[in-house]
Design a protein around this motif. Structure first.
Motif, mmCIF file in Angstrom:
data_model
loop_
_atom_site.group_PDB
_atom_site.id
_atom_site.type_symbol
_atom_site.label_atom_id
_atom_site.label_comp_id
_atom_site.label_asym_id
_atom_site.label_seq_id
_atom_site.Cartn_x
_atom_site.Cartn_y
_atom_site.Cartn_z
ATOM 1 N N HIS A 1 -1.507 -17.020 10.455
ATOM 2 C CA HIS A 1 -2.683 -16.221 9.990
ATOM 3 C C HIS A 1 -2.682 -16.329 8.544
ATOM 4 C CE1 HIS A 1 0.018 -13.058 9.026
ATOM 5 N NE2 HIS A 1 0.437 -12.940 10.366
ATOM 6 N N ILE A 2 -3.838 -15.833 7.690
ATOM 7 C CA ILE A 2 -3.844 -15.888 6.334
ATOM 8 C C ILE A 2 -3.243 -14.555 5.626
ATOM 9 C CG2 ILE A 2 -6.120 -17.097 6.180
ATOM 10 C CD1 ILE A 2 -7.121 -14.245 5.404
ATOM 11 N N TRP A 3 -2.790 -13.564 6.644
ATOM 12 C CA TRP A 3 -2.470 -12.269 5.900
ATOM 13 C C TRP A 3 -1.163 -12.549 5.010
ATOM 14 C CZ3 TRP A 3 -3.309 -10.561 11.433
ATOM 15 C CH2 TRP A 3 -4.411 -10.300 11.657
ATOM 16 N N CYS A 4 -1.184 -11.751 3.896
ATOM 17 C CA CYS A 4 -0.010 -11.927 2.945
ATOM 18 C C CYS A 4 1.264 -11.455 3.587
ATOM 19 C CB CYS A 4 -0.062 -10.897 1.910
ATOM 20 S SG CYS A 4 -1.830 -11.130 0.899
ATOM 21 N N PRO A 5 2.454 -12.022 2.926
ATOM 22 C CA PRO A 5 3.870 -11.467 3.293
ATOM 23 C C PRO A 5 3.911 -9.843 3.313
ATOM 24 C CG PRO A 5 3.974 -13.200 1.681
ATOM 25 C CD PRO A 5 2.489 -12.949 1.852
ATOM 26 N N GLY A 6 4.491 -9.358 4.505
ATOM 27 C CA GLY A 6 4.514 -7.744 4.053
ATOM 28 C C GLY A 6 3.399 -7.016 4.635
ATOM 29 N N CYS A 7 1.982 -7.719 4.940
ATOM 30 C CA CYS A 7 0.774 -6.963 5.039
ATOM 31 C C CYS A 7 1.025 -6.288 6.628
ATOM 32 C CB CYS A 7 -0.391 -8.027 5.200
ATOM 33 S SG CYS A 7 -2.104 -7.021 5.746
ATOM 34 N N GLY A 8 0.477 -5.231 6.680
ATOM 35 C CA GLY A 8 0.978 -4.539 8.039
ATOM 36 C C GLY A 8 -0.020 -4.883 9.039
ATOM 37 N N GLY B 1 -0.676 -7.395 10.965
ATOM 38 C CA GLY B 1 -0.204 -8.285 12.006
ATOM 39 C C GLY B 1 0.616 -7.186 12.842
ATOM 40 N N THR B 2 1.291 -6.409 12.380
ATOM 41 C CA THR B 2 1.789 -5.481 13.337
ATOM 42 C C THR B 2 1.034 -4.646 13.972
ATOM 43 O OG1 THR B 2 3.524 -5.245 11.230
ATOM 44 C CG2 THR B 2 3.632 -3.601 13.012
ATOM 45 N N PRO C 1 0.428 -1.025 4.949
ATOM 46 C CA PRO C 1 0.652 -1.616 3.615
ATOM 47 C C PRO C 1 -0.176 -2.933 3.241
ATOM 48 C CG PRO C 1 2.418 -1.960 4.667
ATOM 49 C CD PRO C 1 1.447 -1.491 5.723
ATOM 50 N N GLY D 1 5.906 -4.214 1.098
ATOM 51 C CA GLY D 1 5.226 -3.828 2.365
ATOM 52 C C GLY D 1 6.529 -3.007 2.988
ATOM 53 N N VAL D 2 7.540 -3.260 3.125
ATOM 54 C CA VAL D 2 8.776 -2.637 3.818
ATOM 55 C C VAL D 2 9.050 -1.499 3.180
ATOM 56 C CG1 VAL D 2 10.640 -3.931 2.633
ATOM 57 C CG2 VAL D 2 11.057 -3.201 5.040
ATOM 58 N N VAL E 1 6.420 1.078 4.416
ATOM 59 C CA VAL E 1 6.888 1.341 5.730
ATOM 60 C C VAL E 1 8.107 2.438 5.859
ATOM 61 C CG1 VAL E 1 7.194 0.410 8.257
ATOM 62 C CG2 VAL E 1 5.966 -0.741 6.620
ATOM 63 N N LYS F 1 7.388 -14.899 6.663
ATOM 64 C CA LYS F 1 7.106 -14.725 5.229
ATOM 65 C C LYS F 1 8.072 -13.780 4.648
ATOM 66 C CE LYS F 1 2.205 -15.680 6.043
ATOM 67 N NZ LYS F 1 0.994 -14.849 6.262
ATOM 68 N N CYS G 1 9.525 -10.745 4.937
ATOM 69 C CA CYS G 1 8.939 -9.415 4.765
ATOM 70 C C CYS G 1 10.075 -8.509 4.934
ATOM 71 C CB CYS G 1 7.698 -8.832 5.321
ATOM 72 S SG CYS G 1 7.942 -8.703 7.182
ATOM 73 N N TYR H 1 10.785 -6.651 7.521
ATOM 74 C CA TYR H 1 10.257 -5.642 8.666
ATOM 75 C C TYR H 1 11.548 -5.502 9.668
ATOM 76 C CZ TYR H 1 5.374 -4.509 7.056
ATOM 77 O OH TYR H 1 4.569 -4.205 6.361
ATOM 78 N N TYR I 1 7.438 -5.327 15.378
ATOM 79 C CA TYR I 1 7.098 -5.165 14.032
ATOM 80 C C TYR I 1 6.701 -6.336 13.184
ATOM 81 C CZ TYR I 1 9.002 -0.464 13.424
ATOM 82 O OH TYR I 1 9.589 0.815 13.574
ATOM 83 N N PRO J 1 4.714 -8.881 11.472
ATOM 84 C CA PRO J 1 3.369 -9.088 11.229
ATOM 85 C C PRO J 1 3.216 -10.666 11.456
ATOM 86 C CG PRO J 1 4.436 -8.080 9.223
ATOM 87 C CD PRO J 1 5.509 -8.417 10.311
#
Ligand SMILES: Cc1ncc(C[n+]2csc(CCOP(=O)(O)OP(=O)(O)O)c2C)c(N)n1
Ligand code: SF4
Ligand code: SF4
Ligand code: SF4
Lengths: 295, 100
Positions: free
Chosen positions: A32-39, A41-42, A217, A231-232, A235, B22, B24, B26, B67, B69
């Protein structure tokens, strides 16, 4: 265990299993296109686990998004998904539900989409008790368009359109949903993956206008601009600052840039849905001449 | 039996797709038994990805997968992996040998 074996993930003869989220994704669109650490996807993991555990009939489940980073969720999920125009996910979902009342309809979108341009639709769908589950991923900003101030941006937060800090009073989404008449209102964060999964499952099993706010985030725009870390880090902050208060008065769950985050199920009540009210009303007015629509 | 205080046996493991991670962290941060760490290697995008640092501590609880993402990791219990293997083998056998 040797480093080489770990790095290659040689699981010595173990069968490769598929990630449990995979059957619910349109694989050709992943990564997907979401950035690293974007919440975002979670939240998708939790949602797909919930539909799996609830054994939802996937032919009767539709998902509708507006525009935004969160709005892309509909496009990634391998359900009957509709990616509508900005702010119009709720009216689209209303039409879908009323034309096919058998469907379970979920709206999944961002705070800007649902509460700025789409705010009026939210209010009226809640007031009418339209049978929809509305999921808002609240990252306190317009992610997709570059970090403009949103109706949820806390006072003091810096945004591209508030370079000296935001001075506008933010909307408290659970309070708004409660005041407008939602039958189920809950808030979790992406730290609370198990609770969120359970909450999705519970809400999917209920009727009426149900609202779940999920704090997530946006490291690229909201966190970086406000020097709130990665992001982390956010969280971890959710973990430290969250207090569970089921049944909390929604007047008291507003959010600041720092400070406690009240989570839990705030509202859980029953009211006739829009369709039930319509059927009851026309049944009274027209008697036997009226046949109920959609159960 | 060996001393249970010194011998711990993993109850599960993780499956990682290094190329979609990526970095992150998590999964590493919120693993309840702290058994993941970053690889020394980079993936093609330049991120370190998770590996089991202390594999014996993995319970297969699956939290890392909830977790992540980017859908790059998930954990499973050995007993569930075995069920999946047996089911897949049975499905394959019935495809190879259609009886009715
Ligand atoms: C009618 C219209 N106005 C404005 C836009 C530009 N636009 C696209 S997404 C967006 C806001 C997204 O914010 P949010 O809903 O919070 O989602 P996020 O990207 O943060 O997940 C805006 C203003 C648009 N696409 N259409
Ligand atoms: S801009 Fe923000 S909300 Fe959009 S994908 Fe990146 S981190 Fe997520
Ligand atoms: S499955 Fe559970 S114990 Fe194993 S690495 Fe993942 S989070 Fe940690
Ligand atoms: S949570 Fe996923 S993307 Fe983040 S470091 Fe772990 S495997 Fe990589």
């Amino acid at each position: 265990m040797s480093e080489a074996i770990q790095d290659d993930q040689d699981l010595s003869g173990m069968p490769m299993m598929d990630n449990p989220v995979m059957p619910y994704l349109r694989q050709e669109r992943i990564p997907h296109i979401w950035c690293p650490g974007c919440g975002i996807g979670t939240t998708v993991n939790c949602f797909t686990r919930a539909i799996e555990e609830a054994a939802s009939d996937l032919d009767k489940l539709a998902i509708v998004s507006g525009i935004g980073c969160t709005g892309r969720v509909a496009g990634y999920l391998n359900l009957d998904s509709f990616h509508t125009t900005h702010g119009r996910a709720i009216p689209f979902a209303t039409g879908l539900k009323l034309s096919n009342p058998e469907l379970s309809v979920v709206v999944y979108s961002g705070d800007g989409d649902l509460f700025a341009i789409g705010g009026n639709h939210f209010m009226h769908a809640a007031r009418r008790n339209m049978d929809l589950l509305v999921v808002c991923v609240n990252n306190f900003t317009y992610g997709m368009t570059g970090g403009q101030v949103a109706p949820t941006t806390p006072i003091g937060a810096t945004q591209t359109t508030m370079p000296y800090g935001n001075f506008e009073n933010p909307a408290s989404l659970p309070f708004l949903a409660d005041a407008a008449g939602a039958t189920f209102v809950a808030r979790w964060t992406v730290y609370h993956v198990r609770q969120l999964t359970r909450c999705f499952k519970e809400a999917l099993g209920k009727k009426g206008f149900r609202f779940i706010e999920i704090l997530a985030p946006c490291p690229t725009l909201f966190l970086r601009r406000n020097r709130l870390g990665d992001g982390v880090d956010m969280v971890r902050t959710y973990k430290e600052k969250s207090v569970l208060r089921n049944g909390a008065d929604t007047k008291e769950v507003g959010l600041g840039l720092t400070g406690e985050i009240v989570v839990g199920t705030f509202v859980d009540r029953e009211r006739p849905t829009w369709l039930e009210s319509m059927n009851d009303h026309f049944g009274k007015v027209f008697g036997d001449r009226y046949s109920r629509y959609g159960g | 039996m060996s001393d249970p205080a010194t011998v711990r046996k993993a109850k599960g493991t993780v499956f990682v797709k290094p190329e979609v991670c990526k970095g992150c962290s998590y999964c590493i941060e919120f693993c309840p038994t702290d058994c993941l760490e970053f690889s020394r290697e980079f993936n093609a995008k330049g991120y370190h990805y998770p590996v089991l640092g202390t594999p014996d501590d993995c319970t297969g609880c699956g939290l890392c997968g909830l977790y992540c993402p980017d859908f790059a990791i998930f954990g499973a219990r050995f007993k569930d992996i075995e069920v999946a293997r047996v089911t897949a083998a049975a499905r394959q056998a019935s495809l190879d040998n259609p009886t009715s």
